[in-house]
Design an enzyme around this catalytic site. Sequence first.
Site, PDB file in Angstrom:
ATOM      1  N   ASP A  30       0.849  -1.189   0.000  1.00 23.39           N
ATOM      2  CA  ASP A  30       0.000   0.000   0.000  1.00 23.39           C
ATOM      3  C   ASP A  30       0.888   1.244   0.000  1.00 23.39           C
ATOM      4  OD1 ASP A  30      -1.889   1.982   0.527  1.00 23.39           O
ATOM      5  OD2 ASP A  30      -1.996   1.479   2.671  1.00 23.39           O
ATOM      6  N   ASP A 107      -4.044 -10.609 -15.692  1.00 26.84           N
ATOM      7  CA  ASP A 107      -5.101 -11.604 -15.590  1.00 26.84           C
ATOM      8  C   ASP A 107      -6.135 -11.276 -16.660  1.00 26.84           C
ATOM      9  OD1 ASP A 107      -6.745 -13.664 -14.193  1.00 26.84           O
ATOM     10  OD2 ASP A 107      -5.395 -13.184 -12.529  1.00 26.84           O
ATOM     11  N   ASP A 214      -8.169 -16.591 -16.971  1.00 28.18           N
ATOM     12  CA  ASP A 214      -9.013 -17.021 -15.851  1.00 28.18           C
ATOM     13  C   ASP A 214     -10.151 -17.936 -16.306  1.00 28.18           C
ATOM     14  OD1 ASP A 214      -9.847 -16.439 -12.959  1.00 28.18           O
ATOM     15  OD2 ASP A 214     -11.681 -15.901 -14.031  1.00 28.18           O
ATOM     16  N   GLU A 271      -5.930 -21.022 -16.696  1.00 28.15           N
ATOM     17  CA  GLU A 271      -6.427 -21.672 -15.481  1.00 28.15           C
ATOM     18  C   GLU A 271      -7.526 -22.640 -15.890  1.00 28.15           C
ATOM     19  OE1 GLU A 271      -8.631 -20.675 -11.276  1.00 28.15           O
ATOM     20  OE2 GLU A 271      -9.359 -19.848 -13.158  1.00 28.15           O
ATOM     21  N   HIS A 345      -3.711 -17.313  -5.005  1.00 28.28           N
ATOM     22  CA  HIS A 345      -4.702 -16.519  -4.265  1.00 28.28           C
ATOM     23  C   HIS A 345      -5.994 -17.279  -3.978  1.00 28.28           C
ATOM     24  CE1 HIS A 345      -5.933 -16.389  -8.379  1.00 28.28           C
ATOM     25  NE2 HIS A 345      -7.085 -15.850  -8.049  1.00 28.28           N
ATOM     26  N   ASP A 346      -6.135 -18.481  -4.526  1.00 31.05           N
ATOM     27  CA  ASP A 346      -7.343 -19.285  -4.289  1.00 31.05           C
ATOM     28  C   ASP A 346      -7.087 -20.460  -3.351  1.00 31.05           C
ATOM     29  OD1 ASP A 346      -8.886 -17.754  -6.069  1.00 31.05           O
ATOM     30  OD2 ASP A 346      -8.305 -19.001  -7.780  1.00 31.05           O
TER      31      ASP A 346
HETATM   32  C1  GLC Z   1     -10.623 -18.022 -10.909  1.00 30.14           C
HETATM   33  C2  GLC Z   1      -9.890 -17.067 -10.014  1.00 30.14           C
HETATM   34  C3  GLC Z   1     -10.713 -16.862  -8.767  1.00 30.14           C
HETATM   35  C4  GLC Z   1     -12.033 -16.274  -9.169  1.00 30.14           C
HETATM   36  C5  GLC Z   1     -12.725 -17.116 -10.250  1.00 30.14           C
HETATM   37  C6  GLC Z   1     -13.837 -16.350 -10.912  1.00 30.14           C
HETATM   38  O1  GLC Z   1     -10.771 -19.284 -10.351  1.00 30.14           O
HETATM   39  O2  GLC Z   1      -8.605 -17.527  -9.744  1.00 30.14           O
HETATM   40  O3  GLC Z   1     -10.071 -16.049  -7.826  1.00 30.14           O
HETATM   41  O4  GLC Z   1     -12.873 -16.176  -8.048  1.00 30.14           O
HETATM   42  O5  GLC Z   1     -11.863 -17.504 -11.277  1.00 30.14           O
HETATM   43  O6  GLC Z   1     -13.334 -15.352 -11.751  1.00 30.14           O
HETATM   44 CA    CA Z   2      -3.353   2.187  -1.344  1.00 34.02          CA
END
Ligand code: GLC
Ligand code: CA
Length: 579
Positions: A30, A107, A214, A271, A345-346
């Site tokens: 930040d 992404d 994604d 993904e 992140h998932d």
């Molecule tokens: C993918 C992303 C995830 C998101 C989902 C919907 O799995 O990695 O974070 O919630 O797609 O876009």
């Molecule tokens: Ca900030």
Amino acid sequence: MTYNKQQNTQDRQWWHDAVVYQVYPRSFRDSNGDGIGDIPGITQQLPYLKDLGADVVWLCPVYRSPNDDNGYDISDYRDIMADFGTLEDFDALLAAAHDLGLKIMMDLVVNHTSDEHEWFVQSRSSRTNPYRDYYLWRDPSGYAEDGSPLPPNNWGSEFGGSAWEWDEHTGQFYLHMFSRKQPDLNWENPAVREEIFEMIRWWQDRGVDAWRVDAIGTADKPEGFPDDPYQEPGRVTTSMRFVNNRPKVHTWLNMMNRQAWSRAGALTVGELAGPTPEQGVLYTAPERQELSQIIHFQHVELGASERFGKWSLGRPALRDLKEVLDSWQRGLAGRGWNALYWDNHDQPRAVSRFGDDSPRFREASAKALATVLYLQQGTPYIYQGQELGMTNVAFEGIEDYRDLDTLNWYRTTVEERGELTAREALARVHARSRDNARTPMQWSARPQAGFSGEDPQAEPWIAVNPAYPEINVEDQREDPRSVLNYYRRLLRLRKGELRDVVREGSYEPLFPENEAVYAYRRVWEGTRLTVVVNFTSAEVALPDIAWGKRERLVLSNYEDAASTSSLRPWEARVVLGEE
Ligand code: GLC
Ligand code: CA
């Protein structure tokens, strides 16, 4: 049992030797003290990533978004989320990255948009609007006794409940495989595809080098929208396994490649939930011109049960883990290309899930996990904080969590169905929530882990993991024995002395039945690399390895000399020799 011996048909690509570092912008750094990570914060920290050994920086979505799913719900593909900065900030990030020799991966979220995207706003305004066919609208399948419309079929969304949302105004349902604020685009419509390809070229012209695509396996829906045969009556679960990886996903990826990505020589990683290694080859074989690499879920889905899905406790057996990872090594060798990852992140933190995050073994196990994965064939992906051995977090109450998937699951399981008590559900959240990976990056032992720099007042959007005084960049930088410095050494070795054998070498699992030791051998033009890792917190016998000529230890996570008969807890050895 030697795979791909001397038969790699892949032409060399720059990304075969590259390392990708994944940034979750909201939680990375930040720069202005509002408690939300931002683009100038990422720019400030690029030298840190360069020094670690990264070549590509993947940014989770930074586009304009109402943030229902933290940016995976895009309302404008050609602008930046105000929380993160401006397009000028983005251009400055690109320029600074390129000056350092780093590439930027964005992404690409094009299975769905936000319901606040202009296309959807138009689409839902009337049945005859020109944007109506940008999304998937269907009539009800009938009406309940009370007169309420019934969804077109039984599909369940990934984030709970039916995948169909009723629109009163136009009297139809729209499809959303994720949240109801993420309507699925209609990929059958050539106008939709053209808009997307044009948008990709626009970012590439700005300088974007790579894409993480994604949820793209969901784009092609089963023809005629039949019922999902896996659903049990009265209990809707996700229909992803029914919908994913259908034939036209390949067709559209190939179009996107030819009409957009290839024009900039972009690296792409898709993904894809649910593919087998055979399907992985179809996605990544160079001659098919689809994707460079894929992110599959097989190893991180181990241990998921029928009843609780991903919210299952329990640790996958090492034998199962080896079987999955080895099958991808074997399946893609010489034919496609692997993306190698533990954290993202998932997912919960791998050191907590596959390693041992107790104070005694956290560092050794974090190093062991890195060693085992990143000397396999493929491109390493490192998620922010993984290089420090960042761990899961156990917040006290559900109100401390932010992830919509977590909150939806908790609400249905505890409040609607009463299947678990609050305490039981919270234990599963602690183990499995996506928020485990989304707490602020731990820069220092100062207040709020130094996430907002010197500003101790700033409240981060999600609480910091209380472990930060013990686990942070500032301390680890100075400590030659830290997880961070081990990652640096491992990546340097991978790009230096071990480069060819790691990129090209055959892959032979050793002792696949052994329940405690993960070992394999890579061979390339007379060079032989052996990796041996104790995957437990106890001392175990060193399996009987047939050592060859002039073998020497090039990396280990223990300082003092190795024993010839046993491996210490989480001991990892990397041995280089000749055939
Ligand atoms: C993918 C992303 C995830 C998101 C989902 C919907 O799995 O990695 O974070 O919630 O797609 O876009
Ligand atoms: Ca900030």
